[in-house]
Motif scaffolding. Structure first.
Motif: not given
Length: 95
Positions: A31-45, A14-22
């Motif tokens: 990349q998201h898990r390791e914080g390798l993608v700068p931007g929303f997912t890294k900022t919001h964990g 129930n936390g912050t959500l990010y919707v993406g396509v790949t």
């Protein structure tokens, strides 16, 4: 040929959500898990892969991503709960 996916990453249940396509879900989730993608997912964990959906074409995946993003938070939560009611990290199911 790579498989197109729409996916949702979350910071926690129930936390912050990010919707993406790949077209490479294992790599993108990593990349998201390791914080390798700068931007929303890294900022919001947003490190937990909590939902994903395969598509035949990238065009179909992008259309679905737009549909989900334009929907309410309640609808996004319902998608997650239907596939993954425990909010488990699904990363291990895609690697």
């Amino acid at each position: 040929m790579k498989q197109p996916y729409v996916y949702i990453m979350a910071s926690r249940r129930n936390g912050t959500l990010y919707v993406g396509v790949t077209s490479d879900l294992p790599n993108r989730a990593y990349q998201h898990r390791e914080g390798l993608v700068p931007g929303f997912t890294k900022t919001h964990g947003c490190k937990l892969l909590v939902w994903y959906e395969p598509h035949e074409t990238m065009i179909a995946a992008i259309e679905r991503e737009k549909q989900i993003k334009s929907g309410s938070r309640r609808k996004k939560l319902a998608l997650i709960e239907a596939l993954n009611p425990q909010w488990n990290d699904l990363y291990d199911t895609v690697i």
